[in-house]
Design a protein around this motif. Structure first.
Motif: not given
Lengths: 601, 83
Positions: A54-57, A184-195, A409-414
């Motif tokens: 799971m890269s920047a792409a 971190v990645l998966i939380l950063a991706y899914t939490i906003p999606a859930i909201f 932002a943290a997920g994107g940077l990681a």
């Protein structure tokens, strides 16, 4: 706490965790560094592959692209997951049985020559470098927003940090750091999606939300989105096709074959204890990847919906989109827009001078729509939204709490940093170890090898960063080109190495050169030679996508077909593959006696 | 020994072929070639072709890999080539 302070805090915290784990689990020997002791459980290994993958792409760019491509964006989703089926069945177990660390090692033995290895390393370098250009684009987006600077400044800062990150080195290859990164990645991706899914559909599970009704109505959200985008002159979301179905087909195939031909993924299958583990690792990896990939369509569609709903207040209520007050005033635009304007990735140009933002498709083929737009005094689309900002801007657009925006932002940077660093390590190893130490400068000292590796890394960053300022495509598009290069060169050669007992070195070499050569020729025709703008030559062949309307990003699948064909033709005219190699291939096919990955490094 | 090894490889290739057929049908078939036709069927709010392209194919890919992995474990044992 302000948004900026929260962002620094969350990013700092996550990086402290990665570094903490890295120090705690510092690898002991070289072998442990490479294959993490060879005893990683398939589930853990699956998570680590997921983090690598799971890269920047995938994280930053893909959903934004899908949001604007609609249905056709499915090519990224199917392409980047379907390749795992190929990987699991056609390559992983056999490469694990082969028992070496790197892909060039396999070429050296199976194709019994330095020549084939050099060709393979060059193909790997071409694919990895292109991949990094895409990552640097993503790094630039993430850093420019994170630090509130222009996109170019973001790329320069990102280049420095990626270099340090890669030299620090061990970050990669330490499985447990990657497990943390994945979380971190998966939380950063899914939490906003859930909201957002809950906001828009009342169903908190994004995968189901996208199939549910728009909140407060009995219209499915996808139908709603179709109405919204067509009201603004865009193509219908659920049927929009990239160019043609043929192009979508070939594009998907290219991404799938490329997945099974990229070294930084393949290498992960050496870290499982046995052949069985290699097969299962691919399955687990795909589960962890699928969590993001099945969420992405909801992120895509809902971000697109929210974006239009923000800029034109009439779209959601089915009001008159052309009414003057429907378009929001530039002066009272939401804060997220001005934050992204700083980066230069969101641009407003008041073409009709009314101080309001008209965001629509001014290239619509619907004459009635264009006539209405003109009657309303619209003088062309006034808002340019870079596709790569959509995922990062998504929680801001949906007005989610600051900690969620910070987490994204943290997920994107990681995502951007870890994959870029991993690829740089692969490049440095290919140059210093596979090319210099094993081929051209056999007496190179360990220090010299390290130095050569760093120089290779440094030049790759500078080159990729420079090209990242003027990237050939959005991050995910550039990465797709990298997949095309891998698909047209490495994948067919690996496959023939396992499934044909008679493929010889001449065939493999000719195949790889023909495959990657023709793919590069077609890509460079559109993006410029070595991706340098201004050197495009597609007009010589009668315009863009001159080969049956196939997009350059999709051409890898055609390259792969040519690779196979050329390899078998050349094989027929050259001396056969030696007896002992055929026997070795025979032996590869049964799991018995795999043992640990051989440590001749 | 040689005979059984040949049979083993044949069995493996047969399994791989069958899985690849399903792999092809769900992605390239349902997700691309026949997506337009399938769209007239609805799965909740999803048009079915769209669902295959953006959701369904992925779920089936996961299932295929685990199916492959389990079948292979059995085949390995049958032919006594497991580690």
């Amino acid at each position: 706490m302000s948004l900026q302070a929260t962002t620094y805090l969350v990013v700092g915290l996550t990086f402290a965790i990665y570094i903490g784990i890295a120090i705690w689990a510092r690898a002991g020997s070289t072998k442990e560094f490479y294959v993490a002791g060879g005893g990683i459980h398939p589930i853990t290994n699956g998570v680590a592959i997921g983090a690598d993958w799971m890269s920047a792409a995938s994280f930053i760019s893909m959903a934004g692209l899908i949001g604007f491509m609609g249905y056709g964006g499915g090519l990224f989703l199917m392409g980047w997951t379907g390749g795992y089926v190929l990987l699991a069945m056609l390559l992983a177990p056999y490469l694990r049985k082969f028992g070496k660390y790197t892909v060039p090692d396999f070429f050296k033995t199976r194709y019994y020559s330095d020549g084939a290895t050099i060709v393979a390393v060059i193909c790997l370098l071409a694919a990895s470098t292109t991949y990094i250009i895409g990552q640097m684009t993503g790094v630039g987006v993430a850093f420019s927003r994170f630090l509130g600077v222009s996109n170019s400044a973001g790329i320069f800062i990102g280049m420095g940090i990626v270099f340090m990150y890669a030299v620090f080195g061990g970050m990669k290859g330490i499985t447990y750091t990657q497990v943390a990164q994945y979380c971190v990645l998966i939380l950063a991706y899914t939490i906003p999606a859930i909201f957002i899914s809950f906001q828009l559909t009342g169903n908190p599970i994004p995968q189901l939300g996208l199939g549910s009704d728009f909140v407060g109505s009995n219209i499915p959200i996808l139908t709603k989105l179709n109405t919204i985008v067509t009201d603004l002159g865009f193509s219908q979301y659920t049927t929009q096709v990239p160019g043609s179905k043929l192009n979508m087909f070939v594009y998907t195939a290219s991404l799938m074959l490329g997945t099974a031909g990229l070294p930084h993924v393949i290498i992960r299958f050496f870290t499982v204890p046995d052949v069985k583990g290699a097969r299962q690792s691919a399955g687990w990896a795909l589960i962890f990847i699928a969590i993001l990939y099945t969420t992405a369509p909801s992120v895509a569609a809902m971000a697109r919906l929210n974006l239009h709903a923000t800029v034109n207040t009439a779209v959601v209520s089915n009001g008159d989109v052309f009414a003057e007050e429907s378009s929001i005033k530039y002066d009272t635009r939401p804060a997220w827009m001005s934050r992204w304007e700083v980066t230069g990735l969101l641009k407003f140009n008041d073409k009709n001078g009314d101080g309001r933002i008209q965001y629509y498709n001014d290239k619509s083929k619907d004459a009635a729509f264009l006539a209405k737009a003109e009657a309303a005094g619209w003088k062309g689309n006034e808002l340019i939204v870079n596709r790569d900002i959509m995922v990062l801007a998504n929680p801001e657009i949906a007005k989610l709490p600051n900690w969620v925006i910070a987490l994204v932002a943290a997920g994107g940077l990681a995502a951007a940093l870890s994959t870029a660093a991993g690829l740089l390590l692969a490049i440095s190893a290919a140059v210093s170890h596979d090319l210099l130490k094993n081929m051209f400068m056999k007496d190179l000292s360990e220090k010299g090898e390290l130095m050569a590796g760093r120089i290779a890394m440094g030049s790759a960053i500078v080159g990729a960063g420079y090209l990242g300022l003027n990237p050939p495509d959005f991050a995910a598009g550039t990465v797709a080109i990298a997949f095309g290069l891998a698909a047209s060169s490495i994948f067919p050669a690996l496959m023939m190495g396992i499934f044909s007992k008679t493929m010889n070195k001449q065939g493999a070499m000719a195949g790889m050169l023909a495959g990657i050569g023709i793919t590069m020729f077609y890509v460079f025709a559109h993006t410029g030679i070595l991706y340098i703008k201004g050197t495009e030559y597609y007009s010589l062949f009668g315009g863009k996508n001159f080969f049956f309307g196939i997009h350059p990003n999709a051409f890898g699948a055609i390259g792969a077909v040519i690779n196979f064909a050329v390899a078998f033709i050349v094989k027929g005219f050259t001396e056969p593959c030696p007896e002992d190699i055929s026997e070795m291939v025979e032996n590869l096919r049964v799991p018995k006696g795999a043992g640990a990955a051989a440590a001749d490094h | 020994m040689e005979k059984s090894r040949e049979n083993y490889w044949k069995t493996v290739l047969g399994l791989v072929r069958n899985i690849l057929i399903v792999w092809f049908v769900v992605s390239y078939g349902c997700g691309i070639i026949f997506a337009g036709a399938l769209d007239s069927i609805k799965l909740g709010g999803y048009p079915l072709g769209f669902w295959f392209a953006q959701q369904g194919a992925i779920y089936i890919f996961v299932a295929l890999i685990f199916f492959y992995s389990n079948r292979m474990a059995k085949i390995d044992e049958e032919y006594d080539v497991a580690e």
